[in-house]
Scaffold this motif. Structure first.
Motif, PDB file in Angstrom:
ATOM      1  N   SER A   5       0.821  -1.214   0.000  1.00  0.00           N
ATOM      2  CA  SER A   5       0.000   0.000   0.000  1.00  0.00           C
ATOM      3  C   SER A   5       0.854   1.263   0.000  1.00  0.00           C
ATOM      4  O   SER A   5       0.457   2.281  -0.562  1.00  0.00           O
ATOM      5  CB  SER A   5      -0.927  -0.003   1.213  1.00  0.00           C
ATOM      6  OG  SER A   5      -0.176  -0.187   2.400  1.00  0.00           O
ATOM      7  N   SER A   6       2.022   1.197   0.632  1.00  0.00           N
ATOM      8  CA  SER A   6       2.918   2.350   0.666  1.00  0.00           C
ATOM      9  C   SER A   6       4.332   1.883   0.996  1.00  0.00           C
ATOM     10  O   SER A   6       4.534   0.754   1.450  1.00  0.00           O
ATOM     11  CB  SER A   6       2.454   3.372   1.715  1.00  0.00           C
ATOM     12  OG  SER A   6       2.552   2.819   3.016  1.00  0.00           O
ATOM     13  N   ASN A  31       8.969  -1.264   4.814  1.00  0.00           N
ATOM     14  CA  ASN A  31       8.407  -0.304   5.752  1.00  0.00           C
ATOM     15  C   ASN A  31       7.247   0.405   5.078  1.00  0.00           C
ATOM     16  O   ASN A  31       7.419   0.971   3.995  1.00  0.00           O
ATOM     17  CB  ASN A  31       9.431   0.774   6.141  1.00  0.00           C
ATOM     18  CG  ASN A  31      10.491   0.265   7.062  1.00  0.00           C
ATOM     19  OD1 ASN A  31      11.388  -0.433   6.635  1.00  0.00           O
ATOM     20  ND2 ASN A  31      10.392   0.629   8.312  1.00  0.00           N
ATOM     21  N   SER A  32       6.086   0.388   5.718  1.00  0.00           N
ATOM     22  CA  SER A  32       4.984   1.194   5.201  1.00  0.00           C
ATOM     23  C   SER A  32       5.236   2.638   5.596  1.00  0.00           C
ATOM     24  O   SER A  32       6.009   2.919   6.509  1.00  0.00           O
ATOM     25  CB  SER A  32       3.651   0.699   5.754  1.00  0.00           C
ATOM     26  OG  SER A  32       3.554   0.970   7.125  1.00  0.00           O
ATOM     27  N   ASP A  33       4.576   3.549   4.912  1.00  0.00           N
ATOM     28  CA  ASP A  33       4.812   4.977   5.142  1.00  0.00           C
ATOM     29  C   ASP A  33       4.067   5.513   6.357  1.00  0.00           C
ATOM     30  O   ASP A  33       4.494   6.472   6.961  1.00  0.00           O
ATOM     31  CB  ASP A  33       4.438   5.771   3.896  1.00  0.00           C
ATOM     32  CG  ASP A  33       5.190   7.087   3.819  1.00  0.00           C
ATOM     33  OD1 ASP A  33       6.217   7.229   4.505  1.00  0.00           O
ATOM     34  OD2 ASP A  33       4.750   7.974   3.070  1.00  0.00           O
ATOM     35  N   GLY A  34       2.953   4.918   6.737  1.00  0.00           N
ATOM     36  CA  GLY A  34       2.183   5.432   7.868  1.00  0.00           C
ATOM     37  C   GLY A  34       1.391   6.665   7.494  1.00  0.00           C
ATOM     38  O   GLY A  34       1.340   7.071   6.331  1.00  0.00           O
ATOM     39  N   SER A  35       0.775   7.266   8.495  1.00  0.00           N
ATOM     40  CA  SER A  35      -0.037   8.457   8.253  1.00  0.00           C
ATOM     41  C   SER A  35       0.018   9.367   9.467  1.00  0.00           C
ATOM     42  O   SER A  35       0.207   8.896  10.590  1.00  0.00           O
ATOM     43  CB  SER A  35      -1.485   8.063   7.971  1.00  0.00           C
ATOM     44  OG  SER A  35      -2.092   7.566   9.144  1.00  0.00           O
ATOM     45  N   ARG A  41      -4.699   1.827   7.525  1.00  0.00           N
ATOM     46  CA  ARG A  41      -4.230   0.449   7.433  1.00  0.00           C
ATOM     47  C   ARG A  41      -3.207   0.345   6.305  1.00  0.00           C
ATOM     48  O   ARG A  41      -3.253   1.101   5.349  1.00  0.00           O
ATOM     49  CB  ARG A  41      -5.380  -0.487   7.098  1.00  0.00           C
ATOM     50  CG  ARG A  41      -6.420  -0.573   8.145  1.00  0.00           C
ATOM     51  CD  ARG A  41      -7.520  -1.483   7.671  1.00  0.00           C
ATOM     52  NE  ARG A  41      -8.513  -1.645   8.715  1.00  0.00           N
ATOM     53  CZ  ARG A  41      -9.695  -2.141   8.518  1.00  0.00           C
ATOM     54  NH1 ARG A  41     -10.049  -2.553   7.317  1.00  0.00           N
ATOM     55  NH2 ARG A  41     -10.539  -2.273   9.504  1.00  0.00           N
ATOM     56  N   SER A  42      -2.328  -0.617   6.432  1.00  0.00           N
ATOM     57  CA  SER A  42      -1.402  -0.945   5.355  1.00  0.00           C
ATOM     58  C   SER A  42      -1.761  -2.321   4.828  1.00  0.00           C
ATOM     59  O   SER A  42      -2.348  -3.127   5.541  1.00  0.00           O
ATOM     60  CB  SER A  42       0.038  -0.960   5.877  1.00  0.00           C
ATOM     61  OG  SER A  42       0.415   0.307   6.335  1.00  0.00           O
TER      62      SER A  42
END
Length: 139
Positions: A5-6, A31-35, A41-42
């Motif tokens: 997703s990111s 690593n997902s980017d987060g928000s 969600r990732s």
């Protein structure tokens, strides 16, 4: 094929989805980017490119960057169907989850992993290993 997703800071070389599948390099990771809100969600999708019968998931997170809730979906034609929901430990150990439940044999070309309830304030997830074990369906 796989996609996420990111990717943290859009840096696919250091943090891209392929790194979670690289079992040779123990320091590589996705690593997902987060928000900023910490509420997103990732997800991570693996397309096997052939029909398979998944039996087990092995996953290793970075402690502190764990999704305490992991939902697994399988692709049935063109729609995603729920396979299992797992509670994940907030540690760096390789965790193993078996699926499907007895009597629930299924075949698919793709799996989707949805990470929720992240321990990181910004909902970032770090995965060092993501392994799917099972059988290749013979035609």
């Amino acid at each position: 094929m796989f996609r996420a997703s990111s990717v943290l800071q859009k840096n696919s070389r250091l943090y891209g989805a392929a790194n979670a599948l690289d079992l040779e390099n123990t320091t590589s990771c996705w690593n997902s980017d987060g928000s900023p809100s910490g509420k997103e969600r990732s997800h991570f999708i693996i397309d096997f490119g052939r029909l398979v019968q998944p039996k087990e998931l092995r996953i290793q997170f970075q402690a502190g960057f764990v999704a305490e809730s992991l939902a697994v979906f399988w692709l049935d034609g063109s729609s995603w169907k729920s396979l299992t929901d797992e509670e994940v430990d907030d540690d760096h150990d390789l965790q193993t989850f078996s699926f499907p439940e007895p009597g629930c044999d299924f075949q698919t070309t793709s799996l989707k992993f949805v990470f929720d309830e992240c321990t990181d304030f910004y909902s970032r997830v770090t995965v060092y290993q993501l392994q799917v074990w099972g059988l290749e369906v013979q035609n």
